[in-house]
Structures are given as structure tokens and as C-alpha cells.
Design an enzyme around this catalytic site. Structure first.
Site, PDB file in Angstrom:
ATOM      1  N   GLY A 119       0.942  -1.195  -0.042  1.00 17.48           N
ATOM      2  CA  GLY A 119       0.023  -0.066   0.003  1.00 17.48           C
ATOM      3  C   GLY A 119       0.929   1.220   0.115  1.00 17.48           C
ATOM      4  O   GLY A 119       1.822   1.271  -0.214  1.00 17.48           O
ATOM      5  N   VAL A 124       3.788  -5.304   3.268  1.00 21.60           N
ATOM      6  CA  VAL A 124       3.737  -5.993   4.620  1.00 21.60           C
ATOM      7  C   VAL A 124       4.420  -7.560   4.161  1.00 21.60           C
ATOM      8  O   VAL A 124       3.871  -8.013   3.154  1.00 21.60           O
ATOM      9  CB  VAL A 124       2.478  -6.060   5.042  1.00 21.60           C
ATOM     10  N   ASP A 252     -10.155   6.336  11.692  1.00 24.28           N
ATOM     11  CA  ASP A 252     -10.131   5.555  10.474  1.00 24.28           C
ATOM     12  C   ASP A 252     -10.680   4.186  10.623  1.00 24.28           C
ATOM     13  O   ASP A 252     -10.127   3.091  10.018  1.00 24.28           O
ATOM     14  CB  ASP A 252      -8.793   5.407   9.749  1.00 24.28           C
TER      15      ASP A 252
END
Length: 459
Positions: A119, A124, A252
Site C-alpha cells: 500500500g 507487508v 479511520d
């Protein structure tokens, strides 16, 4: 309404206690604003105004070698709701300081087949460490961890990396993902989390295609009981944040940030946008508007005023996604249905057939009709236009627990007396109103993987 990433000028402070090899300029870098196209990406949603608050002063980080939470004598216990009784705020982060060489070894030199997702922050990777010492271990031995590695060209990573350490490093609760440690060496910034084997709620709700490395058959839909369990766990995590001595606003809340362990217990991840709540008698924090389209509360988008109950609105959106199996925003749906909240509200207010039409057809009617009605009413309250009319997260937890009890007692999980009647699912799409989008939009992917989700890469 703008659609760009943006830094919150004046809100970032350097982490003061770091390894000796720390790069002194790294924490001073600020992301640059760029245009985006992804509707599920984090964005700065309006020009906003200069913020008045700052991130909390970072506490000393210790290298324990265990990565385990401190004992109860090492932190103060939070008074508050039953939902937060198991949580506490540590006086100082209890994190393992990894070297870059250790994390390189744990991930087999960040090999491509260890990538769980990618992202805006970076990639990751899945890694393996010794359970006792947290030292690198051979693949398949020890315990699995998720290693988030900042892309040196990332436009958003440094500030969010710091926020993760400052917040998640000091928060301990069963419904928050554990941050085990970090690495800051030269220009390398990495975070190490517990590995969440069942991935994100987003994947289970919206992905019909098999995950990378998974079986060839489509992913099985979540049952009504599992959906309630996940909602309760996520609500408990938010309730803990809100009941802390100094309220933490998550900012978020969305399905991709709810991760699931092997038993489908929900844990909140990704504290890159978290903020300390209002202090000194103030009702809100004024800050640049940042978040994810479709989940941000209307008062926050319109004014930049961030309230604790702005999180409750986001929870309401996710609860609506849980009920319907539809994304908060999806331009693949027919005109007028792109925004799930706007389109679904009339259905939520109806206790009859309209509500039954709204429910995810993949449930095949195997849910408590009374429980669904209560959940719909709760969702409406969470989505109230005025933040003062929304329930507290303590109340949300209590209502969801009642619904869970009601659903068990009513036989709703087996099509019994409390169950809604199944309805056909092949009416012009998966839901009879255009179907759900299966386009790539997930914040992470991987073979049974879970981790605090990076945002889609934007160049």
C-alpha cells in the site's frame, strides 16, 4: 471536497528515544500531496484548516526481547466500561527494538513470496521469529509475525509510522492488534505486529474470489453469529479507546482495519491517523480532514471538527456493511446506490420487508429477524447526522451483546422461529440491485494473512 493525500502540518513530532543508528532527518520528512483515484484509500478530504493539536509526546521505548505487554503493575488500569475492563494504557511502550538485519533474516531478505500486501506505506511481509526471544527463526518455526516496511519513496509513511509507535505501542487490549516492535535504522523504518491468520473483515465480506495461496473454491460467507461476534469485538476495541483517561479518537474505522485471528476474534489495527481526544473541557479537536471516503462523519468532513463520536459514525457504516454485505462506496452499483448509507437509510427504518431486502442474501435467511431489526435500529442511531444523537460505544457494545443473546435464544442461526425467511439471490446481481463489486480494492491480501492494512499505492 478534495481528494488528495496530505500531511497534517504541525502534528508530527520526532520519536525522541530511538536506536543509536537512527536517521535524525527521517522524522522531519513530511508527505507530499498527490492526486488519488481509489475510493477506499485514505485521503485528505478537504482543504481543512491549520490543526491545533499534536501527537502525544512519545514515551521511552524499551527493548525487552519478548514483545509481550507489560504486567498490570507496569501500567495504570483504565476505569470505565466493562468493554474496556481488560485493557490498559502502559506508562511506556514495551516494544522490541529490532535491527534491520534481524527483520531481513526473519522475512528471508524480504523475499517476494513473503509479501502479504502492498500500500501507500510500503509492503507487508510475513516473517518468523522465536516465540521467547523474538530473534529471527526459520520459516515455519517459532511464531509468524507481520512486518510492515516503509517504502523509502512513501508519501505518507513517516508520520503514520510514528503514530503507530506512540499509540499502539502503549495501548494494550484484547481487541487491538499487538505491536511487537519496530526498527529505525538509517532510512529503514519498519513495524512488527502479531500475525492475524484470518485476515481482514473486508476480505470476508467482499471478496468472492479465492485469496492468493488459498483454495480454489470461493471464500465462505460469514454466518450471522460470526458477524455479531466480530462487531462486538470491534466495538469493544473502540469503547476501550474512548474510555481511556485521555480519549483516543481512532479516526479511520473501516472493515479493512478490523483483523481476525484464527478464532475470528476481531482486533483493530492501523493507528496511523489516531489522535488524542479533546482536553480542557473542549468538545472536539480541530484538525485537517483525513480518513477514508464513505466512513468519515459528516461533521468532520464539513468542518474539520473531530469528536469522539465521529468514530461512532464510522462504526455505523461498518455495521451496515456487515448487515448488507455491500461496500460503503461502490460505483459499480446502479446510480443512486453508490453511497451505501444514503441509499440504505430508508430500508433500515423499516421493520418489514424492506429490511429483509437489505440483508446480505448470502446469509440465506439464517439470522434472527428480531436481532436484525435491533441491529438496523442501532445502525441508524450510529449514523445520526448530529454527533450528539449517536450512542456511546459502551452503549453500542451493550446493545450488540443483547442482540447476540437474542439471536441465540431465538434460533436465528438455524432458520428457527426467530429467523427471517430466505429469499432468492439471483435478481439482477448478488443482491438484486446490481450486485457487489469484486474489483481489487482490498487494503491487503495474502494466504490467510492479516496485518494492519497498508493503503493502496498511489504514484
Amino acid at each position: 471536497m478534495g481528494n488528495c493525500f496530505g500531511s497534517e502540518d504541525g502534528e508530527a513530532e520526532a520519536v525522541k528515544v530511538m536506536p543509536l543508528r537512527a536517521h535524525p532527518q527521517a522524522a522531519m520528512a513530511r508527505p507530499v500531496m498527490v492526486a488519488i483515484a481509489q475510493p477506499n484509500a485514505r485521503v485528505a478530504m478537504s482543504p481543512g484548516r491549520p490543526p491545533t493539536g499534536k501527537l502525544p509526546s512519545p514515551a521511552t521505548t524499551t527493548s525487552t526481547g519478548s514483545g509481550r505487554p507489560m504486567s498490570s503493575t507496569g501500567g495504570r488500569t483504565n476505569a470505565g466500561s466493562d468493554a474496556s475492563a481488560e485493557g490498559r494504557i502502559l506508562e511506556a511502550p514495551n516494544l522490541r527494538i529490532f535491527t534491520f538485519a534481524e527483520l531481513r533474516a526473519a522475512t528471508r531478505n524480504f523475499k517476494a513470496d513473503t509479501v502479504l500486501g502492498e500500500g501507500g506505506f510500503g509492503r507487508v511481509h510475513k516473517g518468523w521469529v522465536d516465540e521467547r526471544t523474538m530473534s529471527p527463526a526459520r520459516s515455519g518455526s517459532g511464531i509468524a509475525v507481520a512486518v510492515k516496511k516503509l517504502d523509502p519513496e512513501s508519501l505518507q509513511g513517516v508520520q503514520e509510522w510514528q503514530s503507530e509507535v506512540n499509540f499502539l505501542g502503549r495501548l494494550s487490549h484484547p481487541n487491538l492488534v499487538r505491536l511487537l516492535g519496530y526498527c529505525w535504522e538509517d532510512k529503514e523504518l519498519l513495524l512488527v505486529y502479531e500475525y492475524m491468520a484470518q485476515g481482514s473483515l473486508e476480505n470476508h465480506l467482499f471478496r468472492s474470489e479465492p485469496r492468493k495461496g488459498g483454495s480454489a473454491s470461493p471464500q465462505q460467507s460469514l454466518s450471522w453469529g460470526l458477524r455479531l461476534r466480530i462487531a462486538i469485538g470491534a466495538a469493544r476495541g473502540l469503547a476501550f479507546l474512548h474510555s481511556a483517561e485521555k480519549h483516543v479518537i481512532y479516526r479511520d474505522f473501516k472493515a479493512s482495519n478490523i483483523l481476525l485471528d484464527t478464532q475470528f476474534h476481531a482486533k483493530l489495527s492501523d493507528f496511523g491517523l489516531a489522535k488524542d481526544g479533546p482536553a480542557g473541557g473542549s468538545s472536539h479537536v480541530t484538525t485537517r480532514v483525513m480518513g477514508t471516503y464513505g466512513y468519515a462523519a459528516p461533521e468532520y468532513v464539513a468542518t474539520g471538527h473531530l469528536y469522539v463520536k465521529s468514530d461512532v459514525y464510522g462504526f455505523g457504516v461498518v455495521l451496515l456493511e456487515i448487515l448488507t454485505g455491500l461496500r460503503a462506496l461502490d460505483t459499480a452499483r446502479p446510480s443512486g446506490q453508490h453511497n451505501l448509507v444514503d441509499w440504505a437509510k430508508p430500508f433500515l427504518a423499516d421493520r418489514g420487508r424492506k429490511l429483509a431486502r437489505l440483508m446480505d442474501p448470502r446469509l440465506e435467511g439464517q439470522y434472527s429477524s428480531r436481532g436484525a431489526q435491533r441491529a438496523a435500529q442501532l445502525t441508524l442511531r450510529c449514523l445520526a447526522a448530529e454527533h450528539t444523537n449517536r450512542p456511546s460505544m459502551r452503549e453500542v457494545v451493550a446493545v450488540l451483546e443483547e442482540i447476540e443473546s437474542m439471536s441465540r435464544g431465538g434460533g436465528g442461526g438455524a432458520g428457527g422461529p426467530g429467523s427471517a425467511s430466505p429469499r432468492p439471490t439471483a435478481r439482477g446481481g448478488a443482491h438484486g440491485y446490481g450486485g457487489q463489486s469484486t474489483r481489487p480494492g482490498s487494503d491487503w491480501a495474502g494466504p490467510g494473512a492479516g496485518y494492519p492494512s497498508p493503503r493502496p499505492r498511489v504514484r
